[in-house]
Design a protein around this motif. Structure first.
Motif, PDB file in Angstrom:
ATOM      1  N   THR A  21       0.527  -1.364   0.408  1.00 58.70           N
ATOM      2  CA  THR A  21       0.021   0.177   0.037  1.00 58.70           C
ATOM      3  C   THR A  21       1.314   1.323  -0.745  1.00 58.70           C
ATOM      4  O   THR A  21       1.941   1.590   0.760  1.00 58.70           O
ATOM      5  N   LYS A  24      -0.950   5.128   2.040  1.00 58.24           N
ATOM      6  CA  LYS A  24      -2.048   4.834   2.559  1.00 58.24           C
ATOM      7  C   LYS A  24      -2.153   6.415   3.782  1.00 58.24           C
ATOM      8  O   LYS A  24      -3.585   7.501   4.133  1.00 58.24           O
ATOM      9  N   LEU A  27      -5.267   9.356   2.932  1.00 59.32           N
ATOM     10  CA  LEU A  27      -7.038   8.290   3.212  1.00 59.32           C
ATOM     11  C   LEU A  27      -7.797   9.258   4.760  1.00 59.32           C
ATOM     12  O   LEU A  27      -6.072   9.562   5.525  1.00 59.32           O
ATOM     13  N   LEU A  35     -14.122   6.672  -2.785  1.00 57.17           N
ATOM     14  CA  LEU A  35     -13.305   6.260  -3.423  1.00 57.17           C
ATOM     15  C   LEU A  35     -12.934   5.517  -4.412  1.00 57.17           C
ATOM     16  O   LEU A  35     -13.728   4.857  -4.521  1.00 57.17           O
ATOM     17  N   CYS A  37     -11.136   3.779  -7.525  1.00 57.35           N
ATOM     18  CA  CYS A  37      -9.512   3.018  -9.135  1.00 57.35           C
ATOM     19  C   CYS A  37     -10.198   2.266  -9.502  1.00 57.35           C
ATOM     20  O   CYS A  37     -11.655   2.571 -10.064  1.00 57.35           O
ATOM     21  N   LEU A  48      -8.237  -3.661  -2.434  1.00 60.24           N
ATOM     22  CA  LEU A  48      -8.692  -2.116  -2.095  1.00 60.24           C
ATOM     23  C   LEU A  48      -8.918  -2.006  -0.958  1.00 60.24           C
ATOM     24  O   LEU A  48      -8.675  -1.889  -0.053  1.00 60.24           O
ATOM     25  N   CYS A  51      -6.413  -3.278   1.680  1.00 58.90           N
ATOM     26  CA  CYS A  51      -5.954  -2.209   2.142  1.00 58.90           C
ATOM     27  C   CYS A  51      -6.703  -0.584   2.254  1.00 58.90           C
ATOM     28  O   CYS A  51      -5.205   0.666   3.074  1.00 58.90           O
ATOM     29  N   THR A  52      -7.418  -0.599   2.806  1.00 59.62           N
ATOM     30  CA  THR A  52      -8.044   0.537   3.467  1.00 59.62           C
ATOM     31  C   THR A  52      -8.802   0.328   4.619  1.00 59.62           C
ATOM     32  O   THR A  52      -9.615  -0.398   5.379  1.00 59.62           O
ATOM     33  N   ILE A  56     -15.594  -0.725   2.965  1.00 61.63           N
ATOM     34  CA  ILE A  56     -16.002   0.291   1.441  1.00 61.63           C
ATOM     35  C   ILE A  56     -17.948  -0.493   1.219  1.00 61.63           C
ATOM     36  O   ILE A  56     -17.480  -1.469   1.251  1.00 61.63           O
ATOM     37  N   VAL A 104     -17.409   4.775   4.047  1.00 59.33           N
ATOM     38  CA  VAL A 104     -16.807   4.971   2.621  1.00 59.33           C
ATOM     39  C   VAL A 104     -17.296   4.832   1.020  1.00 59.33           C
ATOM     40  O   VAL A 104     -17.861   3.375   1.367  1.00 59.33           O
ATOM     41  N   ALA A 138      -7.290   6.167  -6.934  1.00 58.02           N
ATOM     42  CA  ALA A 138      -6.404   4.932  -5.863  1.00 58.02           C
ATOM     43  C   ALA A 138      -6.244   3.754  -7.778  1.00 58.02           C
ATOM     44  O   ALA A 138      -7.318   4.200  -8.986  1.00 58.02           O
ATOM     45  N   PHE A 159      -2.941   5.100  -3.212  1.00 61.51           N
ATOM     46  CA  PHE A 159      -3.626   6.099  -2.817  1.00 61.51           C
ATOM     47  C   PHE A 159      -2.887   7.498  -3.555  1.00 61.51           C
ATOM     48  O   PHE A 159      -1.812   7.569  -3.186  1.00 61.51           O
TER      49      PHE A 159
END
Length: 172
Positions: A21, A24, A27, A35, A37, A48, A51-52, A56, A104, A138, A159
Protein backbone atom coordinates in the motif's frame (compact mmCIF):
# COMPACT_ATOMS: atom_id res chain seq x y z
CA UNK A 1 -19.89 -10.25 7.67
CA UNK A 2 -17.64 -7.68 5.94
CA UNK A 3 -14.95 -8.01 8.60
CA UNK A 4 -15.03 -11.83 8.57
CA UNK A 5 -14.74 -12.04 4.78
CA UNK A 6 -11.99 -9.41 4.78
CA UNK A 7 -10.07 -11.33 7.46
CA UNK A 8 -10.23 -14.58 5.47
CA UNK A 9 -9.34 -12.81 2.23
CA UNK A 10 -6.35 -11.16 3.90
CA UNK A 11 -5.00 -14.53 5.04
CA UNK A 12 -5.44 -16.14 1.60
CA UNK A 13 -4.05 -13.23 -0.40
CA UNK A 14 -1.07 -12.56 1.86
CA UNK A 15 -0.27 -16.28 1.86
CA UNK A 16 -0.15 -16.30 -1.95
CA UNK A 17 1.67 -13.03 -2.45
CA UNK A 18 2.61 -9.61 -1.15
CA UNK A 19 0.27 -6.66 -0.92
CA UNK A 20 1.83 -3.21 -0.87
CA UNK A 21 0.00 0.00 0.00
CA UNK A 22 1.38 3.38 -1.00
CA UNK A 23 0.24 6.75 0.38
CA UNK A 24 -2.22 5.31 2.89
CA UNK A 25 -1.61 8.44 4.97
CA UNK A 26 -3.61 10.40 2.36
CA UNK A 27 -6.87 8.69 3.37
CA UNK A 28 -9.08 10.84 5.63
CA UNK A 29 -9.22 9.49 9.18
CA UNK A 30 -12.85 10.49 9.60
CA UNK A 31 -15.85 11.48 7.53
CA UNK A 32 -17.18 9.99 4.34
CA UNK A 33 -15.33 9.94 1.06
CA UNK A 34 -15.49 8.34 -2.35
CA UNK A 35 -12.73 5.94 -3.23
CA UNK A 36 -12.26 5.54 -6.98
CA UNK A 37 -9.98 2.91 -8.42
CA UNK A 38 -8.95 1.22 -11.61
CA UNK A 39 -10.69 -2.13 -12.10
CA UNK A 40 -9.06 -5.15 -13.80
CA UNK A 41 -10.80 -8.02 -12.06
CA UNK A 42 -12.42 -9.16 -8.83
CA UNK A 43 -9.08 -9.34 -7.02
CA UNK A 44 -8.57 -5.56 -7.06
CA UNK A 45 -11.87 -5.14 -5.18
CA UNK A 46 -10.67 -7.49 -2.43
CA UNK A 47 -7.19 -5.96 -2.21
CA UNK A 48 -8.64 -2.45 -2.10
CA UNK A 49 -10.72 -3.58 0.88
CA UNK A 50 -7.64 -5.04 2.57
CA UNK A 51 -5.65 -1.81 2.08
CA UNK A 52 -8.34 0.61 3.26
CA UNK A 53 -8.76 1.10 7.03
CA UNK A 54 -12.53 1.70 6.85
CA UNK A 55 -15.20 -0.62 5.40
CA UNK A 56 -16.02 0.19 1.78
CA UNK A 57 -19.55 0.18 0.38
CA UNK A 58 -19.07 -0.73 -3.29
CA UNK A 59 -21.36 0.24 -6.11
CA UNK A 60 -21.81 -2.94 -8.17
CA UNK A 61 -23.60 -3.61 -11.42
CA UNK A 62 -27.14 -4.82 -10.81
CA UNK A 63 -26.57 -7.95 -12.90
CA UNK A 64 -24.48 -9.35 -10.03
CA UNK A 65 -27.58 -9.25 -7.80
CA UNK A 66 -29.83 -11.47 -9.99
CA UNK A 67 -29.02 -14.66 -8.07
CA UNK A 68 -30.65 -14.47 -4.61
CA UNK A 69 -27.76 -16.18 -2.81
CA UNK A 70 -25.11 -14.00 -4.47
CA UNK A 71 -27.28 -10.92 -3.89
CA UNK A 72 -27.51 -11.72 -0.17
CA UNK A 73 -23.74 -12.26 0.05
CA UNK A 74 -22.95 -9.02 -1.79
CA UNK A 75 -25.34 -7.06 0.41
CA UNK A 76 -23.75 -8.53 3.56
CA UNK A 77 -20.31 -7.37 2.41
CA UNK A 78 -21.56 -3.81 1.82
CA UNK A 79 -22.15 -3.86 -1.94
CA UNK A 80 -25.24 -2.23 -3.40
CA UNK A 81 -26.65 -2.51 -6.94
CA UNK A 82 -26.71 0.16 -9.60
CA UNK A 83 -28.20 0.01 -13.07
CA UNK A 84 -25.39 1.26 -15.28
CA UNK A 85 -27.55 1.59 -18.40
CA UNK A 86 -30.48 3.41 -16.79
CA UNK A 87 -29.50 4.82 -13.38
CA UNK A 88 -32.42 5.51 -11.06
CA UNK A 89 -32.60 8.15 -8.30
CA UNK A 90 -31.52 5.45 -5.80
CA UNK A 91 -28.23 5.16 -7.72
CA UNK A 92 -27.42 8.55 -6.23
CA UNK A 93 -29.48 8.52 -3.02
CA UNK A 94 -27.93 5.36 -1.57
CA UNK A 95 -24.28 6.48 -1.81
CA UNK A 96 -25.11 10.03 -0.68
CA UNK A 97 -26.83 8.67 2.44
CA UNK A 98 -23.80 6.47 3.18
CA UNK A 99 -21.35 9.34 2.63
CA UNK A 100 -23.28 11.77 4.80
CA UNK A 101 -23.22 9.20 7.62
CA UNK A 102 -19.40 9.07 7.35
CA UNK A 103 -19.03 5.88 5.30
CA UNK A 104 -16.65 5.17 2.42
CA UNK A 105 -18.16 4.48 -1.01
CA UNK A 106 -16.12 2.60 -3.62
CA UNK A 107 -16.74 3.43 -7.26
CA UNK A 108 -14.95 2.16 -10.33
CA UNK A 109 -15.21 5.17 -12.66
CA UNK A 110 -14.58 3.10 -15.77
CA UNK A 111 -17.85 1.31 -15.00
CA UNK A 112 -16.46 -2.12 -15.85
CA UNK A 113 -13.43 -4.36 -15.51
CA UNK A 114 -10.84 -3.68 -18.17
CA UNK A 115 -7.14 -3.60 -18.87
CA UNK A 116 -7.72 -0.96 -21.55
CA UNK A 117 -8.12 2.78 -21.08
CA UNK A 118 -11.82 3.58 -21.00
CA UNK A 119 -13.69 6.84 -20.74
CA UNK A 120 -14.68 7.55 -17.18
CA UNK A 121 -18.28 7.77 -16.03
CA UNK A 122 -19.47 10.89 -14.21
CA UNK A 123 -21.13 9.11 -11.27
CA UNK A 124 -18.35 9.63 -8.74
CA UNK A 125 -18.12 13.34 -9.52
CA UNK A 126 -21.89 13.82 -9.38
CA UNK A 127 -22.21 11.97 -6.07
CA UNK A 128 -19.19 13.73 -4.50
CA UNK A 129 -20.58 17.11 -5.54
CA UNK A 130 -24.02 16.37 -4.04
CA UNK A 131 -22.63 14.82 -0.83
CA UNK A 132 -19.87 17.45 -0.49
CA UNK A 133 -17.18 14.85 0.17
CA UNK A 134 -13.71 14.36 -1.30
CA UNK A 135 -12.78 11.87 -3.96
CA UNK A 136 -9.71 9.78 -3.27
CA UNK A 137 -8.23 8.34 -6.47
CA UNK A 138 -6.51 4.98 -6.26
CA UNK A 139 -4.67 2.83 -8.74
CA UNK A 140 -4.33 -0.93 -8.63
CA UNK A 141 -1.23 -2.55 -10.08
CA UNK A 142 -1.10 -6.30 -10.05
CA UNK A 143 -2.84 -9.51 -10.95
CA UNK A 144 -6.52 -9.88 -11.86
CA UNK A 145 -7.00 -13.23 -10.09
CA UNK A 146 -5.44 -15.59 -7.53
CA UNK A 147 -3.61 -17.63 -10.17
CA UNK A 148 -1.85 -14.48 -11.41
CA UNK A 149 -1.11 -13.45 -7.81
CA UNK A 150 0.52 -16.86 -7.24
CA UNK A 151 2.74 -16.23 -10.28
CA UNK A 152 3.60 -12.55 -9.76
CA UNK A 153 3.50 -12.58 -5.95
CA UNK A 154 2.78 -8.83 -5.73
CA UNK A 155 -0.15 -6.44 -5.82
CA UNK A 156 -0.05 -2.73 -5.10
CA UNK A 157 -2.67 -0.12 -4.22
CA UNK A 158 -1.56 3.49 -4.66
CA UNK A 159 -3.72 6.20 -3.09
CA UNK A 160 -3.68 9.70 -4.55
CA UNK A 161 -4.30 13.12 -3.03
CA UNK A 162 -7.92 13.74 -2.02
CA UNK A 163 -9.68 16.35 -4.08
CA UNK A 164 -12.82 18.33 -3.44
CA UNK A 165 -15.15 19.61 -6.09
CA UNK A 166 -16.22 23.22 -6.16
CA UNK A 167 -20.01 23.57 -6.09
CA UNK A 168 -21.42 24.14 -9.55
CA UNK A 169 -23.06 27.52 -10.03
CA UNK A 170 -26.81 27.39 -10.46
CA UNK A 171 -28.04 29.37 -13.46
CA UNK A 172 -31.53 30.79 -13.54
Amino acid sequence: MYKAVLFLATIVIKTLGKVETKNKHLLPSEGGYILTCTHKGWLDVVILGICTPHPIHFMAKQELFKNKLISLFLSKINAFPVNRENPSPSSVKTPIKLLKSGEVVGIFPGGTRTTEDVSLKRGAVTIANLAKVPIIPAAYEGPANLKELWKTRKATIIFGEPFYLKPLPIKM
